[in-house]
Design an enzyme around this catalytic site. Structure first.
Site, PDB file in Angstrom:
ATOM      1  N   ASP A 141     -21.235  11.750   3.668  1.00 51.47           N
ATOM      2  CA  ASP A 141     -20.829  10.406   4.312  1.00 51.47           C
ATOM      3  C   ASP A 141     -20.431  10.134   5.643  1.00 51.47           C
ATOM      4  O   ASP A 141     -19.908  11.418   6.241  1.00 51.47           O
ATOM      5  CB  ASP A 141     -19.823   9.859   3.438  1.00 51.47           C
ATOM      6  CG  ASP A 141     -20.345   9.140   2.112  1.00 51.47           C
ATOM      7  OD1 ASP A 141     -21.539   9.021   1.916  1.00 51.47           O
ATOM      8  OD2 ASP A 141     -19.651   9.236   1.145  1.00 51.47           O
ATOM      9  N   PRO A 179       0.503  -3.921   7.668  1.00 51.10           N
ATOM     10  CA  PRO A 179      -0.132  -3.939   8.900  1.00 51.10           C
ATOM     11  C   PRO A 179       0.660  -3.050   9.955  1.00 51.10           C
ATOM     12  O   PRO A 179      -0.244  -2.778  11.121  1.00 51.10           O
ATOM     13  CB  PRO A 179      -0.144  -5.530   9.250  1.00 51.10           C
ATOM     14  CG  PRO A 179       0.675  -6.249   8.483  1.00 51.10           C
ATOM     15  CD  PRO A 179       0.897  -5.268   7.377  1.00 51.10           C
ATOM     16  N   GLU A 186       6.024 -12.858   3.782  1.00 49.42           N
ATOM     17  CA  GLU A 186       6.266 -12.341   5.126  1.00 49.42           C
ATOM     18  C   GLU A 186       6.248 -10.877   4.760  1.00 49.42           C
ATOM     19  O   GLU A 186       6.673 -10.349   5.820  1.00 49.42           O
ATOM     20  CB  GLU A 186       7.580 -12.802   5.531  1.00 49.42           C
ATOM     21  CG  GLU A 186       7.503 -14.402   5.955  1.00 49.42           C
ATOM     22  CD  GLU A 186       6.230 -14.177   7.069  1.00 49.42           C
ATOM     23  OE1 GLU A 186       5.991 -13.770   8.032  1.00 49.42           O
ATOM     24  OE2 GLU A 186       5.453 -15.502   6.878  1.00 49.42           O
ATOM     25  N   ARG A 190     -12.954   8.755  -3.995  1.00 53.31           N
ATOM     26  CA  ARG A 190     -14.260   9.664  -3.709  1.00 53.31           C
ATOM     27  C   ARG A 190     -13.981  10.878  -3.570  1.00 53.31           C
ATOM     28  O   ARG A 190     -15.012  11.820  -3.840  1.00 53.31           O
ATOM     29  CB  ARG A 190     -14.959   9.122  -2.505  1.00 53.31           C
ATOM     30  CG  ARG A 190     -15.211   7.610  -2.844  1.00 53.31           C
ATOM     31  CD  ARG A 190     -15.812   6.911  -1.539  1.00 53.31           C
ATOM     32  NE  ARG A 190     -17.012   7.510  -1.160  1.00 53.31           N
ATOM     33  CZ  ARG A 190     -18.270   7.523  -1.663  1.00 53.31           C
ATOM     34  NH1 ARG A 190     -18.651   6.731  -2.522  1.00 53.31           N
ATOM     35  NH2 ARG A 190     -19.117   8.279  -1.209  1.00 53.31           N
TER      36      ARG A 190
HETATM   37  N1  SAM Z   1       4.876 -10.427   8.289  1.00 57.02           N
HETATM   38  C1  SAM Z   1       4.088  -9.349   8.015  1.00 57.02           C
HETATM   39  C2  SAM Z   1       4.074  -8.626   9.492  1.00 57.02           C
HETATM   40  O1  SAM Z   1       3.489  -9.144  10.444  1.00 57.02           O
HETATM   41  O2  SAM Z   1       3.976  -7.293   9.532  1.00 57.02           O
HETATM   42  C3  SAM Z   1       2.711  -9.447   7.460  1.00 57.02           C
HETATM   43  C4  SAM Z   1       2.884  -9.851   5.912  1.00 57.02           C
HETATM   44  S1  SAM Z   1       1.288 -10.195   5.074  1.00 57.02           S
HETATM   45  C5  SAM Z   1       1.134 -11.797   5.410  1.00 57.02           C
HETATM   46  C6  SAM Z   1       1.756  -9.849   3.490  1.00 57.02           C
HETATM   47  C7  SAM Z   1       1.366  -8.428   2.766  1.00 57.02           C
HETATM   48  O3  SAM Z   1       0.045  -7.956   2.925  1.00 57.02           O
HETATM   49  C8  SAM Z   1       1.880  -7.091   3.401  1.00 57.02           C
HETATM   50  O4  SAM Z   1       3.481  -7.156   2.852  1.00 57.02           O
HETATM   51  C9  SAM Z   1       1.153  -5.963   3.249  1.00 57.02           C
HETATM   52  O5  SAM Z   1       1.477  -5.344   2.110  1.00 57.02           O
HETATM   53  C10 SAM Z   1      -0.180  -6.676   3.166  1.00 57.02           C
HETATM   54  N2  SAM Z   1      -0.893  -6.693   4.471  1.00 57.02           N
HETATM   55  C11 SAM Z   1      -1.416  -7.401   5.232  1.00 57.02           C
HETATM   56  N3  SAM Z   1      -2.198  -7.034   6.211  1.00 57.02           N
HETATM   57  C12 SAM Z   1      -2.327  -5.672   5.909  1.00 57.02           C
HETATM   58  C13 SAM Z   1      -2.959  -4.799   6.460  1.00 57.02           C
HETATM   59  N4  SAM Z   1      -3.806  -4.829   7.707  1.00 57.02           N
HETATM   60  N5  SAM Z   1      -2.818  -3.542   6.138  1.00 57.02           N
HETATM   61  C14 SAM Z   1      -2.185  -3.161   5.148  1.00 57.02           C
HETATM   62  N6  SAM Z   1      -1.678  -4.176   4.283  1.00 57.02           N
HETATM   63  C15 SAM Z   1      -1.641  -5.330   4.848  1.00 57.02           C
END
Ligand code: SAM
Length: 247
Positions: A167, A88, A115, A152
């Site tokens: 698209d 994220p 995490e 794609r």
């Molecule tokens: N503690 C992290 C933070 O706040 O940035 C979030 C960890 S999340 C619970 C667990 C995993 O989900 C991350 O390591 C990532 O690989 C994936 N993930 C969660 N949200 C995501 C998003 N919006 N985009 C891409 N990967 C995501």
């Protein structure tokens, strides 16, 4: 193209890629896909992939060494994959990025859980990519989403490349509405022009609808759009329609 994902849940990928466009690309070997179990790269009896965070605090962190070994297993003598960590905290993935990544030979996704992963894994990561400003429990769904969008653009994956070009976002406008048979559903008729057989008019009308949708739904995209001659003709028609509606 070779695509692999490093994950503690390789089974998650079994069904999703058994259907539709990607399954055909795998059958034709346009894409070679592998879901690699990070647990196979642990060195303890319990196949541990997570541990408590240094400094305390809530949640668990994915250990660096099993991931780094799994990453190393993807290297060949002469090449290394482009390594993406779905996160994220990354730059937001979009159609342009999908097109750019579709030109690579080999991509490896590292799917985080808990995490997230030990920061030292970042030393081998080429890019962190987010799928939006929200948090999921794991990187598997983001990896699936990105693989779909990237695929794609790989020649041969979608039979009709024109549909990809038309698209949303490719032409930097949203796609026009689509209709199929029957001509009328719940009293709503297919727009007359689509039945006219006049292909030039149909194209202009579709462009009008693309512009209308983009203005209404994504003015940010509309404002950045560079208008070509057919856009300008369509815009004039749209203004004319709006003027008539006002009268
Ligand atoms: N503690 C992290 C933070 O706040 O940035 C979030 C960890 S999340 C619970 C667990 C995993 O989900 C991350 O390591 C990532 O690989 C994936 N993930 C969660 N949200 C995501 C998003 N919006 N985009 C891409 N990967 C995501």
């Amino acid at each position: 193209m070779r695509i692999d994902v490093l994950t503690i849940f390789p089974q998650l990928f079994e069904t999703i890629f058994n259907w539709g466009v990607i399954s055909r690309a795998l059958e034709k070997e346009i894409i070679v896909f592998e879901a690699v179990d990070i647990r196979d790269f642990t060195d303890d009896r319990h196949r541990t992939t997570d541990d408590y965070p240094f400094g305390g605090g809530s949640g668990l962190v994915m250990k660096a060494e099993p991931i780094l070994r799994a990453v190393a297993s993807r290297f060949t003598e002469n090449s290394r994959p482009y390594i993406i960590y779905p996160s994220p905290q990354g730059k937001v993935f979009d159609n342009k990025k999908a097109l750019e990544l579709s030109k690579l030979n080999h991509i490896t996704f590292i799917c985080g859980r808990y995490e997230g992963i030990d920061e030292r894994v970042m030393s081998v990561v080429d890019e962190e990519l987010s799928i939006g400003d929200f948090v999921l429990s794991g990187g598997e769904v983001p990896a699936i989403l990105m693989i779909e969008a990237i695929s794609r653009f790989i020649p041969g994956v979608i039979g009709d490349m024109e549909s990809v070009i038309n698209d949303s976002f490719f032409s930097e406008l949203l796609d026009h509405p689509h209709y199929t048979r029957p001509r009328e559903v719940n009293g709503i008729e297919v727009p007359e022009v689509l039945l006219s057989g006049n292909h030039e008019m149909i194209e202009i009308q579709r462009r009008v609808e693309s512009l209308r949708r983009t203005i209404e739904r994504r003015p940010d995209i509309f404002l950045k759009h560079e208008f070509d001659l057919s856009d300008k003709k369509a815009l004039l028609m749209l203004f004319e329609e709006l003027r008539k509606d006002d009268e």
